[in-house]
Structure formats: C-alpha cells, structure tokens
Design an enzyme around this catalytic site. Structure first.
Site, mmCIF file in Angstrom:
data_model
loop_
_atom_site.group_PDB
_atom_site.id
_atom_site.type_symbol
_atom_site.label_atom_id
_atom_site.label_comp_id
_atom_site.label_asym_id
_atom_site.label_seq_id
_atom_site.Cartn_x
_atom_site.Cartn_y
_atom_site.Cartn_z
ATOM 1 N N TYR A 196 22.164 -5.951 -2.494
ATOM 2 C CA TYR A 196 21.252 -5.020 -1.825
ATOM 3 C C TYR A 196 19.786 -5.338 -2.129
ATOM 4 O O TYR A 196 18.959 -4.446 -2.220
ATOM 5 C CB TYR A 196 21.603 -3.572 -2.200
ATOM 6 C CG TYR A 196 23.042 -3.252 -1.921
ATOM 7 C CD1 TYR A 196 23.495 -3.127 -0.614
ATOM 8 C CD2 TYR A 196 23.969 -3.148 -2.954
ATOM 9 C CE1 TYR A 196 24.828 -2.868 -0.341
ATOM 10 C CE2 TYR A 196 25.305 -2.891 -2.696
ATOM 11 C CZ TYR A 196 25.738 -2.759 -1.385
ATOM 12 O OH TYR A 196 27.056 -2.523 -1.110
ATOM 13 N N CYS A 216 0.830 -1.204 0.000
ATOM 14 C CA CYS A 216 0.000 0.000 0.000
ATOM 15 C C CYS A 216 0.866 1.257 0.000
ATOM 16 O O CYS A 216 0.875 2.042 0.955
ATOM 17 C CB CYS A 216 -0.934 -0.026 1.205
ATOM 18 S SG CYS A 216 -2.245 1.203 1.115
#
Length: 421
Positions: A374, A344
């Site tokens: 990463y 969201c």
C-alpha cells in the site's frame, strides 16, 4: 525477517547498497527485496502443507508486474478487485484457474471480461450484483462460477478504515441472510455456486477474530449442505498483520493451525489471500533530506518524498519506522524530530517525535521501512509530482521496474479544448 541490513555501516538491500541505488535511480524511490518476497511467500504457503489450499496473492497490496511475476513463479494465484488487476495477473503469467475476482462494485464490462477469461471464481458481495451477474452470464451464454462473500458481523479489532467484517461495513452479504441468498442463487440459470467467501479486515494481530469468523463460516457451510447446496471452495481472505511498531502478530504456522481447527473438517478447497504479509516488509521508501528546519517548538527533517508517494501515515495515522541509511554509531547523539515532506499539507508528515542522528545533514539518505504494501499502489501525482520509481533487487543485481515519468509527461496527459486556444 527482511533483507535490508547494514553492511559496513551502510544500509543495503540484499547485496546492493542503498546509496548506490540512490545515485543511479534518484530519490525518492521504492526498493523491494526478491529474497524477502520469496521467503515470506514460502513461509506462508508452507503453513498449509497437507491441506487442499491455494494461496492467491492480493494484488491491491502491490501490483507491480515484477512483484506479481516473482510470486507467480513460486505458484501463487491472484486475488483481484478490478479488471485492471485481473489483466495484470494474467500478463504476469498467473493462470485464470488461480484468479479470484473480489470487490463490491464490479461493472458489467468487468463481469464480461472475467467470464471471457474463465477465471476460477467471482466473489459476489450483494444481491443486486448477483442479479446483474446472472443477467450478464445468460446474455453471454455462460455460467458464472461464484462464491457469496458473507459478512460475519465480527469486529477484527483493526483500524476502522481497513475493517471489513462488521455489520456497518460495506462488504459482503449479512451472514443472517446467507441461506436465503444462496437458495435464490441456486435457482439462477446463469450462476454456478462453487464456494463461500469471507474477509474480515486487514492488519490483524490476534487470531481470535479469525477464529470467531471462521467458526461462524463453518456453521454456514454445514447448514447450506442441509439445504442441498454443496460448497466446494472456502475463501478465507487475508488480513494477517505484520510488525510496524513492535506488534507481535501470529506466525503463519499458528494461523494455519487455526484454519485446520475451524474449517479443516469440511473437506473444502481452501483459498487464502495474503497481501501485506507477503510484501509489506519486503519494501522500503528511500528519500533524501532536503532541509533541516529548527522551529521554535520542533526540529523538522524535510524529505524529498511526500504524502503523494506514501499516503499511509496521513490516511491511517500509520506508523513506519524511519532510519538513517548511514548507520548511527552507539555513541552518536540522537535528536527528536518530525519527519515531513514538501507537499503543501500539514498532513504531509511521515513521523512525529522520531529519533534520528543529530548530525543528519541535507543530502543524507533515510529509509522509511515496511513500505512494500500500500505504498506505490496508492501513490499519486498530487502537486504535479512525478510518480515514484520502483526498484527490485535480487542478490547483487537490481532493475528499475517502474520508471519515474517526467513532469512534461504528466502535463501531456491533459487536453486543452479548442476554444481555449
């Protein structure tokens, strides 16, 4: 080169098909190629043949134990930035004598554990840290082997969030104060000066900033020696970039030649700390299409992976190539889409205006490329989403090297105080 290729129209990692992995592991998941890890390490290390050099892999790029152990078996040391990473390196079989401890904020307990482990070197990044490390070492009856990390005030010409060598960055001691601080360190009974360190940033695609920084570093070493301070070890950090979107970073051989030209005459042991260069293109994030949403202005491909699994696109505006696992034919129509996740947040977007097959359907698989660095290490459980599993492939074999926890496992980490019962 990486070892993710289409075989009979289906993306494979070495000898294992990605759909087979998705069926057995579930999606989303990270997949790493052993052959790519090994090749990248060997090519990089080979660039320093003939030099007294140690390659210390930067664990922050990908700290899975299986990845570290793969590199340790090839002779890699470790660059760590926390006591947790130091423990990972030791557990994976890297000798203490090949571990460098970097980072701007080492706690008292981390200093003590590093000194107890007798690692090769602690890179000191500030005067207060130097004073504290001296106090801790004296309290333990030890001498701390150190290098001062020097900030050379060189612009690495990289993303502002991964630049570390400019005056406004938090890292290191200003190069203009280096002589003064080294002279103070030489008077501290708990400190043994062994080297000098520098790291100007990550994902550099040009040798010019490196050359400028290393030339400045060489001048400092020579000046230190005139003050009777002998520098034996030269830690050059990492930072050499990879190709995400058509970049043409220098080859390791060119970087190695530049190192020879700038600091090779100093007679120092050289430490290199690559991370992204070794693991970045050795990994992909595999995800399944959940929905195709045709909006008024955009077509959205909604994946079951999200920004909590790979945060680089929203954190750095980073580009990752996104491809369909089923190879598109030369005559297949392509559609322009935004590839997004279910979290969201508007920032939960992997790529905008990308070309993917027009016939892509819910249930189909896609791969987000160059995700070995990463990716998993920066993942989180935001929205109470389980951490993404990691898979390592070697030839026609694979192993799950980090399991997907259950949602119940995540919730069980929380403790409700008695007064709420």
């Amino acid at each position: 080169m990486n070892h993710f290729e289409y075989i009979d129209g289906v993306l494979s990692a070495e000898g294992v098909s990605i759909p087979e992995l998705a069926e057995k592991v579930g999606t989303p998941f990270y997949c790493y190629s052993t052959a790519t890890l090994e090749r990248h390490y060997k090519v990089y290390a080979g660039a320093f043949d003939g030099l007294d050099a140690t390659v210390c892999y930067a664990l922050k790029a990908n700290s899975n134990q299986a990845v570290i152990k793969t590199l340790a078996k090839l002779g890699a040391g470790a660059d760590v930035v926390s006591v947790g990473e130091m423990r990972r390196a030791l557990q994976a079989g890297i000798a203490p004598s090949k571990i460098i401890f970097s980072g701007v904020g080492k706690a008292d307990a981390e200093m003590r554990e590093a000194l107890d482990a007798d690692i090769a070197q602690i890179n000191v990044e500030s005067i207060p840290e130097l004073v504290e490390l001296n106090r801790v070492a004296l309290d333990m009856g030890k001498k701390a082997r150190i290098a001062l990390r020097i900030n050379p005030h060189v612009d690495a010409k990289t993303h502002e969030k991964i630049a570390t060598g400019k005056a406004e960055n938090k890292f290191g001691i200003d190069w203009t104060r280096a002589i003064e601080v080294y002279r103070d360190a030489a008077q501290m009974d708990g400190i043994e000066i062994t080297g000098i360190a520098m790291h100007i940033g990550s994902q550099l695609t040009d040798l010019t900033p490196f050359r400028e920084a290393f030339t400045r570093l060489a001048g400092l070493v020579e000046e230190l020696r005139t003050h009777g301070i002998e520098v034996k070890n030269l830690d050059l950090g990492g930072g050499l970039g990879i190709a995400y979107q058509g970049e043409t970073p220098p080859l390791p051989a060119a970087y190695g030649q530049m190192v020879r030209e700038t600091v090779g005459h100093l007679g120092c042991h050289i430490t290199l700390e690559p991370g992204r260069l070794i693991v970045g293109n050795a990994g992909i994030l595999v995800s399944r299409v959940m929905y195709i949403k045709d909006g008024e202005a955009k077509r959205f491909v909604i994946l079951d992976a999200a920004m909590n699994d790979l945060i680089r696109p929203t954190l750095y505006n980073a580009y990752h190539e996104i491809i369909a696992v089923d190879e598109a034919g030369v005559d297949d129509k392509m559609a322009t889409v935004d590839v997004v996740g279910p979290v969201c947040e508007t920032g939960d977007t992997f790529g905008k205006d990308r070309k993917l097959p027009d016939n892509l359907q819910p249930g189909d698989l896609v791969a987000i490329c160059s995700a070995g660095a990463y990716g998993a290490v920066m993942s989180s459980t935001y929205n109470t989403r389980a951490l993404t599993p990691e898979v390592l492939v070697s030839g026609d074999k694979f192993a799950i090297i980090r399991e997907r926890p259950s949602i119940d496992d995540l919730i069980a980490l929380d403790k409700v105080p008695g007064w709420l019962d």
